[in-house]
Write a protein that holds these residues in place. Structure first.
Motif, mmCIF file in Angstrom:
data_model
loop_
_atom_site.group_PDB
_atom_site.id
_atom_site.type_symbol
_atom_site.label_atom_id
_atom_site.label_comp_id
_atom_site.label_asym_id
_atom_site.label_seq_id
_atom_site.Cartn_x
_atom_site.Cartn_y
_atom_site.Cartn_z
ATOM 1 N N TYR A 100 12.590 21.214 13.454
ATOM 2 C CA TYR A 100 12.486 22.671 13.464
ATOM 3 C C TYR A 100 11.800 23.166 14.746
ATOM 4 N N GLY A 101 10.775 22.462 15.190
ATOM 5 C CA GLY A 101 10.126 22.851 16.438
ATOM 6 C C GLY A 101 11.099 22.872 17.604
ATOM 7 N N TRP A 102 12.042 21.930 17.588
ATOM 8 C CA TRP A 102 13.037 21.865 18.664
ATOM 9 C C TRP A 102 14.079 22.969 18.552
ATOM 10 N N ILE A 103 14.722 23.107 17.385
ATOM 11 C CA ILE A 103 15.823 24.075 17.293
ATOM 12 C C ILE A 103 15.324 25.516 17.378
ATOM 13 N N SER A 104 14.030 25.738 17.067
ATOM 14 C CA SER A 104 13.468 27.086 17.177
ATOM 15 C C SER A 104 13.035 27.413 18.601
ATOM 16 N N GLY A 105 13.119 26.432 19.499
ATOM 17 C CA GLY A 105 12.746 26.662 20.890
ATOM 18 C C GLY A 105 11.269 26.501 21.180
ATOM 19 N N ARG A 106 10.490 26.067 20.191
ATOM 20 C CA ARG A 106 9.046 25.922 20.384
ATOM 21 C C ARG A 106 8.686 24.636 21.130
ATOM 22 N N THR A 107 9.492 23.600 20.973
ATOM 23 C CA THR A 107 9.227 22.313 21.622
ATOM 24 C C THR A 107 10.502 21.815 22.294
ATOM 25 N N ASN A 108 10.348 20.761 23.096
ATOM 26 C CA ASN A 108 11.497 20.161 23.767
ATOM 27 C C ASN A 108 12.247 19.224 22.834
#
Length: 274
Positions: A100-108
């Motif tokens: 979720y962190g990735w697809i939400s743009g919060r993480t790489n």
């Protein structure tokens, strides 16, 4: 979206580390629209009949995450936690948080230090036909689970762009998608229908590769069990393409695995007499 354009939607599924490695190599500029986490479990039930119409699936599936919402996925993990062991719960929660962190743009784009053979990740991505270029380079075509092709054209008053999606593709049969295209291809821009057909055919070729790979595996296993090859049949029952591309493939392979073990000569231990 512009009149005359083509849209492609792909659902990719596989072991998390493997799937993200493919993504990093070919799709690193794309963010998935949705993601699903699955915990894989071994089916311990004996494969009595490979033709049994109902397939018992022991895997645990959790709700879909989008770029802006993961609460339902977290709740579905909690709902099933009583039937999961500690490792399964930790894996499901970790994957949910990281993805979720990735697809939400919060993480790489995440990297996992080791493979997770007891988990599966599903990702859905929308884009241009160049997505097909990317997945054609994947070493394992079975990563592609479902695909859709859409034609962009203007309609309504005032005129606006919209996408007409063809029926989903999940195997090598293209009939439904190509028949649907005939219904509205007169509304499309010059040459657009030709490009849609070309894209559908390319996706169909990916599923055809999957079919051929599975046929080769079945052929080898049938040869090991029964001593004959070139005939995809068991006890006179022909194994059709629909079976191989559907859920029965796993049932048949599991039954053949059990038969191979059953027919293998048993090695008995012995001890020399004093």
């Amino acid at each position: 979206m512009q009149h005359g354009g083509i849209k492609v939607r792909l659902s990719l599924r596989g072991e998390p580390q493997k799937l993200l490695t493919y993504w990093r190599g070919s799709l690193q500029d794309q963010l998935p629209e949705t993601a699903n986490v699955t915990i894989l479990r071994k089916d311990n039930k004996l494969p009595i009949n490979p033709w049994w119409p109902n397939y018992f699936n022991p895997n645990l599936y959790f709700e879909t995450m989008t770029r802006t919402e993961k609460k339902r996925a977290e709740l579905s993990i909690s709902d099933q936690s009583l039937s999961m062991n500690a490792t399964e719960i930790e894996t499901a929660r970790r994957l949910t948080d990281v993805i979720y962190g990735w697809i939400s743009g919060r993480t790489n784009l995440p990297t996992f230090g080791s493979a997770m053979p007891h988990a599966s990740l599903s990702l859905t991505v929308d884009g241009l036909p160049s997505l097909v270029d990317a997945v054609e380079r994947f070493g394992d075509p079975e990563v592609v689970s479902v695909a859709s092709v859409g034609a962009v054209y203007t309609q309504g008053n005032p005129r606006r762009s919209d996408v007409r999606w063809l029926p989903k593709l999940s195997d090598s049969s293209l009939t439904a998608a190509l028949e649907e295209l005939k219904v509205f291809e007169g509304l499309l821009a010059k040459g657009q229908a030709t490009e849609v057909r070309r894209t559908v055919t390319r996706i169909g070729n990916i599923f055809r590769k999957v079919l051929n790979l599975r046929k080769a595996r079945l052929n080898r296993r049938i040869t090991e069990v029964f001593g004959y090859g070139e005939r995809l049949e068991i006890d006179g029952v022909l194994i059709t393409d629909d079976m191989i591309e559907g859920f029965q493939y796993k049932q048949i392979m599991r039954w053949l695995d059990a038969e191979l073990i059953r027919k293998s000569p048993k090695v008995r231990g012995w001890r020399a007499r004093a």
